[in-house]
Design a protein around this motif. Structure first.
Motif, mmCIF file in Angstrom:
data_model
loop_
_atom_site.group_PDB
_atom_site.id
_atom_site.type_symbol
_atom_site.label_atom_id
_atom_site.label_comp_id
_atom_site.label_asym_id
_atom_site.label_seq_id
_atom_site.Cartn_x
_atom_site.Cartn_y
_atom_site.Cartn_z
ATOM 1 N N PHE A 1 0.910 15.284 -17.495
ATOM 2 C CA PHE A 1 0.198 16.139 -16.537
ATOM 3 C C PHE A 1 -0.680 15.218 -15.695
ATOM 4 O O PHE A 1 -1.496 14.457 -16.230
ATOM 5 C CB PHE A 1 -0.654 17.181 -17.269
ATOM 6 N N TYR A 2 -0.521 15.282 -14.382
ATOM 7 C CA TYR A 2 -1.165 14.281 -13.530
ATOM 8 C C TYR A 2 -1.692 14.895 -12.245
ATOM 9 O O TYR A 2 -1.213 15.930 -11.772
ATOM 10 C CB TYR A 2 -0.173 13.167 -13.187
ATOM 11 N N ASN A 3 -2.683 14.206 -11.683
ATOM 12 C CA ASN A 3 -3.227 14.519 -10.365
ATOM 13 C C ASN A 3 -3.675 13.200 -9.748
ATOM 14 O O ASN A 3 -4.703 12.642 -10.127
ATOM 15 C CB ASN A 3 -4.394 15.496 -10.457
ATOM 16 N N LEU A 4 -2.866 12.700 -8.820
ATOM 17 C CA LEU A 4 -3.105 11.398 -8.198
ATOM 18 C C LEU A 4 -3.056 11.550 -6.689
ATOM 19 O O LEU A 4 -2.135 12.162 -6.148
ATOM 20 C CB LEU A 4 -2.037 10.392 -8.655
ATOM 21 N N SER A 5 -4.041 10.977 -6.013
ATOM 22 C CA SER A 5 -4.035 10.947 -4.548
ATOM 23 C C SER A 5 -4.362 9.523 -4.095
ATOM 24 O O SER A 5 -5.125 8.804 -4.754
ATOM 25 C CB SER A 5 -5.043 11.936 -3.960
ATOM 26 N N LEU A 6 -3.770 9.138 -2.970
ATOM 27 C CA LEU A 6 -4.004 7.782 -2.467
ATOM 28 C C LEU A 6 -3.812 7.746 -0.961
ATOM 29 O O LEU A 6 -3.227 8.656 -0.360
ATOM 30 C CB LEU A 6 -3.077 6.782 -3.162
ATOM 31 N N GLY A 7 -4.313 6.682 -0.352
ATOM 32 C CA GLY A 7 -4.169 6.476 1.088
ATOM 33 C C GLY A 7 -3.586 5.106 1.376
ATOM 34 O O GLY A 7 -4.011 4.100 0.784
ATOM 35 N N LEU A 8 -2.609 5.057 2.277
ATOM 36 C CA LEU A 8 -1.936 3.811 2.654
ATOM 37 C C LEU A 8 -2.404 3.351 4.036
ATOM 38 O O LEU A 8 -2.599 4.173 4.937
ATOM 39 C CB LEU A 8 -0.416 3.996 2.698
ATOM 40 N N THR A 9 -2.538 2.055 4.194
ATOM 41 C CA THR A 9 -2.785 1.458 5.502
ATOM 42 C C THR A 9 -1.614 0.552 5.844
ATOM 43 O O THR A 9 -1.295 -0.373 5.085
ATOM 44 C CB THR A 9 -4.093 0.649 5.517
ATOM 45 N N VAL A 10 -0.958 0.822 6.979
ATOM 46 C CA VAL A 10 0.210 0.054 7.415
ATOM 47 C C VAL A 10 -0.161 -0.692 8.698
ATOM 48 O O VAL A 10 -0.588 -0.078 9.678
ATOM 49 C CB VAL A 10 1.425 0.969 7.663
ATOM 50 N N ARG A 11 -0.001 -1.996 8.678
ATOM 51 C CA ARG A 11 -0.352 -2.838 9.816
ATOM 52 C C ARG A 11 0.878 -3.529 10.366
ATOM 53 O O ARG A 11 1.659 -4.146 9.634
ATOM 54 C CB ARG A 11 -1.376 -3.893 9.371
ATOM 55 N N ASN A 12 1.092 -3.434 11.703
ATOM 56 C CA ASN A 12 2.150 -4.168 12.384
ATOM 57 C C ASN A 12 1.524 -5.416 13.013
ATOM 58 O O ASN A 12 0.809 -5.326 14.010
ATOM 59 C CB ASN A 12 2.799 -3.306 13.461
ATOM 60 N N PRO A 13 1.809 -6.613 12.469
ATOM 61 C CA PRO A 13 1.166 -7.825 12.992
ATOM 62 C C PRO A 13 1.900 -8.459 14.162
ATOM 63 O O PRO A 13 1.448 -9.491 14.675
ATOM 64 C CB PRO A 13 1.207 -8.759 11.773
ATOM 65 N N ASN A 14 3.002 -7.873 14.605
ATOM 66 C CA ASN A 14 3.853 -8.505 15.621
ATOM 67 C C ASN A 14 3.373 -8.206 17.034
ATOM 68 O O ASN A 14 2.897 -7.103 17.331
ATOM 69 C CB ASN A 14 5.295 -8.018 15.457
ATOM 70 N N ARG A 15 3.580 -9.178 17.930
ATOM 71 C CA ARG A 15 3.241 -9.018 19.341
ATOM 72 C C ARG A 15 4.405 -8.481 20.163
ATOM 73 O O ARG A 15 4.197 -7.906 21.223
ATOM 74 C CB ARG A 15 2.791 -10.363 19.941
#
Length: 220
Positions: free
Chosen positions: A88-102
């Protein structure tokens, strides 16, 4: 006398059909080997040319994979019923996605996240799609896993008891995507790139803190 006549006959002129010259097989072999040699040189030149073009394009664009981090995560409930092996679970999370390309931008056409514990999949969530431009950062969340799931690996009970006593649960969050990479006017499709995050989450109620965690990204 007979011998003289025979000698004259053998040395006389021959008025029969012309005898064709003998054709030597080594000439055709020579032409075949020269043809194979030229063909090999052509393919070698083609491979070298393509390699040089690819190298130049790589040096010009210098593609880098996106950088992904789990900046926030909260484990409210994580209870394992030993008799039924139900979690039995309750998990929340936040992702940060970075594009480093020009010069490269990314189209995330489909995103799915799943949570695993001790090799058992226990949660699934579909994420919003988006386009990420050059030098851009996108925040995804909150991603919520909240339900119950029966786990089937025999080692899960032992792993759960050990990590409970240690004060941290190790949970893997894996993101799978269908995406396209845009270079100038060209769009290249990449199927099922891998984004793997291993989270060290404090046992609920112990007062521990989650630390921001980088993820392994495998796209190119």
């Amino acid at each position: 006398m007979a011998d003289a006549k025979q000698q004259v006959h053998l040395n006389g002129a021959y008025y029969g059909p012309p005898v064709p010259p003998r054709q030597h097989s080594f000439r055709s072999v020579g032409r075949s080997s020269r043809c194979c040699c030229n063909l090999f040189k052509f393919f070698l030149s083609l491979v070298i040319t393509v390699g040089v073009v690819v190298l130049v394009l790589w040096l010009v664009f210098r593609p880098n994979e996106p950088r992904v981090r789990v900046d926030t995560a909260s484990l409210v409930r994580f209870d394992l019923d030993g008799s039924s092996s139900t979690l039995f679970y309750n998990l929340s999370l936040g992702l940060t996605v970075r594009n480093p390309n020009r010069r490269l931008s990314f189209y995330y056409d489909r995103l799915e996240a799943r949570a695993e514990y001790d090799g058992n999949r226990f949660g699934f969530s579909r994420l919003p799609t988006f386009h990420q431009g050059h030098k851009n950062t996108t925040v995804i969340g909150p991603i919520l896993f909240d339900s119950s799931q029966r786990l089937f690996r025999d080692s899960v009970g032992e792993t759960y008891r050990r990590e409970t006593s240690e004060g941290f649960y190790y949970i893997d969050v894996k993101v799978r995507a269908k995406m396209r990479v845009k270079v100038w006017i060209f769009r290249l499709r990449y199927n099922r790139p891998h984004i793997d995050c291993t989270l060290k989450l404090p046992v609920p109620g112990t007062g521990g803190n989650f630390e921001s965690t980088g993820c392994d990204v495998d796209i190119f």
